[in-house]
Each structure stands twice: as C-alpha cells, then as structure tokens.
Design an enzyme around this catalytic site. Sequence first.
Site, PDB file in Angstrom:
ATOM      1  N   GLY A   1       0.832  -1.202   0.000  1.00  0.00           N
ATOM      2  CA  GLY A   1       0.000   0.000   0.000  1.00  0.00           C
ATOM      3  C   GLY A   1       0.864   1.248   0.000  1.00  0.00           C
TER       4      GLY A   1
ATOM      5  N   GLY B   1       0.556  -1.030   6.479  1.00  0.00           N
ATOM      6  CA  GLY B   1      -0.514  -0.053   6.618  1.00  0.00           C
ATOM      7  C   GLY B   1      -1.816  -0.727   7.001  1.00  0.00           C
ATOM      8  CB  ALA B   2      -4.448  -0.612   8.810  1.00  0.00           C
TER       9      ALA B   2
ATOM     10  CE  LYS C   1      -2.585  -5.289   6.401  1.00  0.00           C
ATOM     11  NZ  LYS C   1      -2.323  -4.123   5.541  1.00  0.00           N
TER      12      LYS C   1
ATOM     13  CB  THR D   1       1.035   3.915   4.668  1.00  0.00           C
ATOM     14  OG1 THR D   1      -0.217   4.523   4.334  1.00  0.00           O
ATOM     15  CG2 THR D   1       1.631   4.643   5.870  1.00  0.00           C
TER      16      THR D   1
ATOM     17  CD  GLU E   1      -1.669  -6.344   3.133  1.00  0.00           C
ATOM     18  OE1 GLU E   1      -1.223  -5.327   2.606  1.00  0.00           O
ATOM     19  OE2 GLU E   1      -2.864  -6.454   3.470  1.00  0.00           O
TER      20      GLU E   1
END
Length: 235
Positions: A29, A84-85, A96, A31, A105
């Site tokens: 992702g 990230g989330a 997620k 982030t 993940e």
Amino acid sequence: MTPDEQKQAAADAALDHIEDGMLLGLGTGSTAARFVDGLGRKISAGLNVLCVPTSKATETQASQLGIPLTTLAETPELDLTVDGADELDDKLSLIKGGGGALLREKIVATSSKRMIVIADASKHVETLGRFPLPVEVIPFGHGSTRLKIKAASSACGCQGDIVLRMRDGEPFVTDNANLIYDCHFGRIEDAGTLAQVLSSIAGVADHGLFIRTADLALIGRPGGLQTIKVDKWHE
Ligand code: 5RP
C-alpha cells in the site's frame, strides 16, 4: 500535516524500530511503500536486514531498491512486520485488504513476533466497518461462498451489500489467483466473532480482519505523531 505527510511521518517513525540483523515483513500500500523506500535508503547506508514482501508490488519495489529478500519457505519466522491498514481501532483490531493483499499480509504478519501498523489519521476509527471489509475467496463456487458469507455475517449482526471487487470491467484477481468480495457492513460491533465465523466458511481464503495481530500503531496526525501500544495477548 497533510494526509501524505502523516503517512510519511508514520513510516519514518517505524524506521526507528528497525535494528541490524532483523528479519522483516514488508507491507503493501501507499503508506507501506514509504516505509520500504526509507528502508532502502537505510540499507544503502549499511543496514543489514532480510525481508519477506507481502505482495508482488512490494516485491518489485523492494528488489528495485536493492533490499535483500527471502521467502517464508526459507525463513518461516520473522521479527517484525510493518504494514498499513484501511482502518484501525484503539485495540489495534484492523481492516486490511483495500489493496487486495490481505492474505499474504496476514500470513506474513502472523509469522512475525511483532506487527507495527503505520497510518494517517483518517484510518483511526472508533468502530471498524465504515471501510468495506474485504474477503478473499477461492474462485471455485464463489457465488455460493458469497451466500455463506452473507448468512454468517448477518448472524453476527452485520448486514450490507457484498460486492465482487472489479478492476477495468473484470473481476479483480489477487496475487494468489483468488477473488475478493467487499462487504459494506457500516459497523462491525464484534470483530473478533465475525473474524472467527468468516474463517470457518468453506471457500473463504481469508478476510481483512486482523485481530490481536498488531501490537503498535504509529499514526500521523495533523498535529504530530500518535502512538498506540497494546499487549495483544492480554486484552
Ligand atoms: C493492502 C492493505 C493496505 O495496507 C491498506 O489498503 C492501506 O493502504 P494505504 O496505505 O495505501 O492507505 O491492506 O492490502
């Protein structure tokens, strides 16, 4: 700080937790990509780590940055995953899978002693569920699996549209050659129970609820960095 600056601040703060010799899981992702960029810079400056990527996209990014990569087959236990989330709450339960990488993940995060979540302030919510919950399903019989997801989640008090994720007019296909149903529940009052119920459905490869997986969140906020720490085994 703007949302982009908040993501950068969270990613930079996570870099402070990286120590020489660590075995790391690399999230997916926008982030996580900032964290991977920063990790690449640290490796160029002499840091020694070995990493498992959680998606083909992260694998490509990490390889281009010269980050040493391994697999869970070769290195089945990791020290730390940084990811990230789409949503996180105060107990660090997460949604997620907005980017479609939830299965890898989760496998990588749960193979790690620790998980740090990095996010901008918009991801921090009181109750999970405003972000549609992704559920990754095996293609075989996925229409039937959708009905089972609907019945099981309804029994947990979660109702709403359950929509096959599309991309460019075709069903979105994950790195594992599976499909994703996005569940528009609005509010998930008991994420722990829903997680267990979804995991028990034949045809569900995994879902985007990460419960008792992360122990630290680094959240960029307009006024600075917020840290949330939990003991994931004693909550
Ligand atoms: C991908 C994910 C990502 O961590 C999540 O979608 C957050 O992405 P971003 O940092 O771009 O907001 O779960 O499957």
